[in-house]
Motif scaffolding. Structure first.
Motif, short mmCIF file in Angstrom:
data_model
loop_
_atom_site.label_atom_id
_atom_site.label_comp_id
_atom_site.label_asym_id
_atom_site.label_seq_id
_atom_site.Cartn_x
_atom_site.Cartn_y
_atom_site.Cartn_z
N THR A 1 40.49 19.48 54.74
CA THR A 1 41.69 18.67 54.48
C THR A 1 42.28 19.00 53.12
OG1 THR A 1 40.28 16.86 53.69
CG2 THR A 1 41.01 16.77 55.98
N THR A 2 41.44 19.37 52.16
CA THR A 2 41.95 19.79 50.84
C THR A 2 42.75 21.08 50.99
OG1 THR A 2 40.04 18.78 49.75
CG2 THR A 2 41.30 20.38 48.48
N LEU A 3 42.23 22.01 51.79
CA LEU A 3 42.97 23.24 52.08
C LEU A 3 44.25 22.93 52.85
CD1 LEU A 3 39.97 25.54 52.99
CD2 LEU A 3 41.64 26.02 51.19
N ALA A 4 44.19 21.96 53.76
CA ALA A 4 45.38 21.57 54.52
C ALA A 4 46.47 21.02 53.59
CB ALA A 4 45.02 20.51 55.57
N ASN A 5 46.06 20.25 52.59
CA ASN A 5 47.03 19.74 51.61
C ASN A 5 47.65 20.88 50.80
OD1 ASN A 5 46.53 17.08 52.38
ND2 ASN A 5 44.93 16.80 50.86
N THR A 6 46.83 21.87 50.47
CA THR A 6 47.35 23.04 49.75
C THR A 6 48.34 23.80 50.61
OG1 THR A 6 45.27 23.23 48.52
CG2 THR A 6 46.70 25.17 48.56
N PHE A 7 48.00 24.01 51.89
CA PHE A 7 48.91 24.71 52.79
C PHE A 7 50.21 23.93 52.98
CE2 PHE A 7 44.97 26.63 55.09
CZ PHE A 7 44.80 27.51 54.02
N HIS A 8 50.11 22.61 52.97
CA HIS A 8 51.32 21.79 53.08
C HIS A 8 52.23 22.02 51.87
CE1 HIS A 8 53.76 18.03 52.85
NE2 HIS A 8 53.86 18.26 54.14
N SER A 9 51.63 22.15 50.69
CA SER A 9 52.42 22.41 49.48
C SER A 9 53.03 23.82 49.51
CB SER A 9 51.54 22.27 48.24
OG SER A 9 51.02 20.97 48.13
N LEU A 10 52.41 24.72 50.27
CA LEU A 10 52.89 26.11 50.35
C LEU A 10 53.77 26.35 51.57
CD1 LEU A 10 49.52 27.92 49.48
CD2 LEU A 10 51.53 27.73 48.00
N GLN A 11 54.25 25.29 52.21
CA GLN A 11 55.01 25.44 53.45
C GLN A 11 56.22 26.36 53.26
OE1 GLN A 11 57.58 21.86 54.44
NE2 GLN A 11 56.05 20.91 53.11
N PRO A 12 56.60 27.09 54.31
CA PRO A 12 57.65 28.12 54.19
C PRO A 12 59.03 27.59 53.81
CG PRO A 12 56.95 27.83 56.48
CD PRO A 12 55.99 27.08 55.64
N SER A 13 59.30 26.32 54.03
CA SER A 13 60.59 25.78 53.58
C SER A 13 60.70 25.84 52.06
CB SER A 13 60.75 24.33 54.05
OG SER A 13 60.82 24.27 55.45
N PHE A 14 59.54 25.75 51.36
CA PHE A 14 59.51 25.86 49.90
C PHE A 14 59.36 27.31 49.46
CE2 PHE A 14 57.17 21.51 50.03
CZ PHE A 14 58.36 20.88 50.36
N LEU A 15 58.54 28.07 50.18
CA LEU A 15 58.20 29.44 49.79
C LEU A 15 58.40 30.38 50.97
CD1 LEU A 15 54.89 28.42 48.02
CD2 LEU A 15 56.93 29.17 46.83
N PRO A 16 59.65 30.71 51.31
CA PRO A 16 59.89 31.55 52.50
C PRO A 16 59.22 32.91 52.43
CG PRO A 16 61.88 31.28 51.15
CD PRO A 16 60.89 30.29 50.66
N GLY A 17 58.99 33.42 51.21
CA GLY A 17 58.32 34.70 51.08
C GLY A 17 56.85 34.67 51.47
N PHE A 18 56.32 33.47 51.67
CA PHE A 18 54.91 33.32 52.05
C PHE A 18 54.77 32.91 53.52
CE2 PHE A 18 50.73 30.97 51.68
CZ PHE A 18 49.97 32.07 51.30
N SER A 19 55.87 32.93 54.27
CA SER A 19 55.88 32.34 55.62
C SER A 19 54.95 33.03 56.60
CB SER A 19 57.31 32.32 56.17
OG SER A 19 57.87 33.61 56.13
N PHE A 20 54.91 34.38 56.61
CA PHE A 20 54.05 35.08 57.56
C PHE A 20 52.58 34.77 57.28
CE2 PHE A 20 57.91 37.61 57.84
CZ PHE A 20 58.01 37.81 59.21
N ALA A 21 52.22 34.81 56.01
CA ALA A 21 50.84 34.48 55.63
C ALA A 21 50.53 33.03 55.97
CB ALA A 21 50.64 34.73 54.14
N TRP A 22 51.49 32.15 55.77
CA TRP A 22 51.29 30.72 55.99
C TRP A 22 50.98 30.42 57.45
CZ3 TRP A 22 53.73 26.69 58.64
CH2 TRP A 22 53.41 25.40 58.21
N ILE A 23 51.75 31.00 58.37
CA ILE A 23 51.51 30.77 59.80
C ILE A 23 50.14 31.32 60.19
CG2 ILE A 23 52.28 31.38 62.13
CD1 ILE A 23 55.12 31.28 61.15
N THR A 24 49.76 32.46 59.62
CA THR A 24 48.43 33.02 59.87
C THR A 24 47.34 32.05 59.41
OG1 THR A 24 49.32 35.24 59.53
CG2 THR A 24 46.95 35.00 59.43
N LEU A 25 47.55 31.44 58.27
CA LEU A 25 46.53 30.54 57.71
C LEU A 25 46.39 29.24 58.50
CD1 LEU A 25 47.29 31.02 53.90
CD2 LEU A 25 45.23 31.74 55.10
N ILE A 26 47.52 28.61 58.83
CA ILE A 26 47.40 27.30 59.50
C ILE A 26 46.84 27.45 60.91
CG2 ILE A 26 49.27 26.31 58.13
CD1 ILE A 26 50.95 26.38 60.80
#
Length: 685
Positions: free
Chosen positions: A337-362
């Motif tokens: 859940t701590t990692l889930a909170n971090t991923f929520h902070s890194l969501q692609p609406s905030f960081l579009p350049g991280f979107s491909f990695a983000w979908i892979t992670l979640i």
């Protein structure tokens, strides 16, 4: 902030709209009294300037050249310099010109600005960036016409060439921490290293005090993150013949992730009364530092941002923590859940350049399934929140599916949904409302996947069975579980209270007449109305809430009329909306009804009857056509198709009561006629 940018970008007169927004924002910026307010206004202004070059030129011209005393605001100017909205070369030249004239307000402002930009730690500029201004101030001091603050500034600038003792101390500490991390990287990759050696190193770090003080701990993990990422970027350029990144590029990242897992596993805070909580707090601190480095990297490099090292770091963390799952069992769920909170902070609406990695992670096999399999479904809300972030991000992108990156993101999102449909259908069932609420109507494939989910212990009756009696199915009387909060959007302006009053008394009539206004807001530009905007969430909530109340009323009645939904308060609401809404509003309203056509349950049965009744009683041919469109467009995309959708459409085109084939829109053109014939054949009609 996202809405401001979206409204400007979608406006028919984009430059004028963006300029109007930027003028208002600049006014608010110079009135702002807090750092947060200034940062927010500057961020929005930066986005608007990226959207329109003419706005950027206009804003820059005003900020540098306008003769306005309000501009002499140090915190605002420094913030604008940091994001590049004020060009230092032009600003320096303009300040020098005004200093030569002898304007006292400009002289005082220049002294404070240079001190803030050059002498602060960390600085955002060098004294070279203010050469012209410093030359002008020097001449002013030589003539004896400048205030004492000018002389003091020039003296400080001269001294600034020497490094302060504090800077030397920080640089020395940073060097020591760098050496410690390099030691760890060597240990981690040494062939003879084992878990015992890793544990000894972790204890050694604690003994050296690296994990005890707030400042030194933060600096250590920042150094580790930066060295790992820099190492990747350095070695990833030497791509081998296969086109893959060489293994050496990942040495620092791999070692860092393992170090985090080892430290969390062995972390011990003597003063803590709750060791488990101390471990999670420690992990949260580490992840927040990584997050800050990532965000800074993303902002600094923008389109050149490289997400690979961060993806590798987080996937390694999932793997490394999984290897310690047995030792970390009491807090393993909390780690996820701590990692889930971090991923929520890194969501692609905030960081579009991280979107491909983000979908892979979640969607990672060591993350999403483990949360969904947690006891008592306690991990479901965390996954739901991340899926909502995904849908909110891809929605606006679907307007441009010609872009390769958008297509890949869309395909990846659909695969995640299909995995959930196959492995965790109950999750999609229970949260179907909140997902469909944020999936745009144009994303029909995603809606169909979500709505096709049904509990694994249920066997769906074949919708193509001749003379299938849906109302006699045992499941059709059961209520589905809806975990989404669908009533909150109705709380604004006592809307829910008014709905309840009308459902109970069918009064006042004015409630029905005002329904459309409560679902829309007028978007204006200046004094002219530009368009009517519908609140989609309110429409979706209204439909489901009225439906659930109607079903409850029907269940409480011992005797039902031949048509239990006709001539009722809920149907008054639905029919009024169908008559009052324009084509766009009707489409959203009918889509909200179609979103409840799912597996056999009383919601599916009720809303199927509602949709067929609205078709039958529709006084306009366009209404019947729009009901057909909402059903048909969900059937002509690839499978899966929701069970309730199929039985509704089959009933519509087979039952003579609806005279479906007798309507002009089914035969209005050869292509349309062919389409209907093809759909009819595909569903065995």
């Amino acid at each position: 902030m996202h809405q401001i940018q979206a409204l400007a970008s979608h406006s028919s007169s984009r430059d004028e709209t963006a300029l109007a927004f930027s003028q208002k924002i600049v006014q608010s910026l110079y009135k702002a009294g807090t750092n947060l307010a200034r940062e927010v206004y500057i961020h929005v202004l930066e986005r608007l300037c990226e959207l329109s070059s003419s706005v950027a030129k206009e804003v820059t011209t005003w900020l540098i050249y306008a003769d306005d005393e309000r501009k002499y605001n140090i915190p605002v100017t420094v913030g604008l310099i940091k994001v590049g909205l004020i060009n230092l070369l032009e600003q320096d030249a303009q300040l020098a010109k005004l200093i030569e004239v002898g304007r006292s307000s400009v002289i005082e402002f220049s002294v404070k600005l240079i001190a803030k930009c050059v002498l602060d730690d960390p600085p955002c500029a060098t004294h070279v960036d203010f050469n012209a201004s410093l030359d002008a101030l020097t001449r002013l001091a030589q003539r004896g016409k400048g205030p004492s603050s000018v002389v003091e500034l020039l003296e400080e600038i001269r001294k600034h060439g020497a490094t302060s003792p504090q800077d030397s101390e920080i640089a020395q500490l940073r060097e020591q921490l760098t050496f410690m991390f390099i030691e760890w990287v060597k240990l981690f990759h040494h062939t003879s290293s084992n878990e015992k050696a890793f544990t000894a190193f972790a204890l050694q770090l604690q003994q050296r005090g690296v994990l005890q003080g707030e400042d030194i701990t933060s600096l250590f993990f920042r150094v580790c993150t930066e060295i790992s990422v820099e190492g990747f970027l350095k070695y990833s350029n030497s791509i081998d013949g296969s086109g893959h990144t060489p293994a050496t590029a990942y040495q620092g990242v791999d070692a860092f992730s393992k170090l985090i897992a080892v430290l969390v596993n062995h972390y011990d805070e003597p003063a803590s009364a709750n060791p488990s909580l101390a471990k999670i707090t420690f992990l949260s601190k580490i992840l927040s530092i990584i997050l800050l480095v990532l965000v800074h990297d993303h902002q600094q490099h923008k389109s050149q941002f490289n997400q690979k090292p961060y993806l590798r770091l987080f996937t390694n963390l999932l793997s490394d923590f999984n290897s310690y799952e047995q030792q970390l069992q009491p807090i393993y769920y909390n780690i996820l859940t701590t990692l889930a909170n971090t991923f929520h902070s890194l969501q692609p609406s905030f960081l579009p350049g991280f979107s491909f990695a983000w979908i892979t992670l979640i969607s990672h096999r060591l993350f999403m399934p483990k949360l969904l399999l947690a006891e008592n479904k306690k991990g479901w809300p965390a996954v739901q929140r991340l899926m909502i972030c995904l849908f909110k991000f891809i929605g606006p992108l679907l307007k441009d599916l010609d872009r390769a990156s958008t297509r890949i993101l869309y395909q990846g999102s659909m695969r995640v949904l299909l995995v959930l449909l196959h492995d965790f259908p109950e999750f999609l069932c229970d949260y179907h409302f909140s997902f469909c609420d944020v999936v745009p109507p144009t994303c029909i494939q995603a809606r169909n996947i979500i709505l096709s989910a049904f509990p694994r212990n249920m066997r769906l009756p074949d919708p193509f069975t001749p003379n299938l009696k849906v109302d006699l199915l045992p499941e059709i009387s059961q209520s589905p579980r809806v975990l989404s909060d669908f009533s909150t959007p109705l709380l604004n302006g006592d809307f829910k209270q008014d709905i309840d009053a009308y459902l109970n008394t069918r009064e006042p009539v004015s409630f029905l007449l005002d329904l459309r206004n409560r679902l829309t807001s007028e978007v204006t530009e200046g004094s002219e109305l530009t368009r009517v905007k519908y609140n989609v969430s309110t429409i979706n909530s209204l439909v489901l809430y009225v439906g659930t109340q109607a079903i409850a009323q029907l269940q409480n009645k011992a005797h039902q009329s031949t048509s239990p939904i006709a001539h009722s308060a809920p149907m008054d609401i639905f029919q009024q909306l169908l008559m009052d809404l324009d084509s766009e509003g009707r489409y959203l309203f009918l889509s909200a009804i179609a979103n409840q056509l799912r597996y056999p349950n009383n919601h599916t049965h009720y809303f199927s009857c509602v949709l067929l009744y609205l078709f039958s009683e529709g006084t306009q041919e366009s209404i019947k056509e729009q009901v057909t469109r909402v059903l048909l467009e969900r059937l002509i995309v690839n499978r899966p198709h929701p069970w309730g959708l199929l039985i509704t459409f089959i009933e519509l085109i087979k039952n003579p009561r609806y005279n479906f084939w007798g309507h002009s829109f089914t035969r209005c053109a050869p292509d349309i006629e062919s389409l209907f014939d093809s759909v009819a054949r595909s569903i065995n009609v």
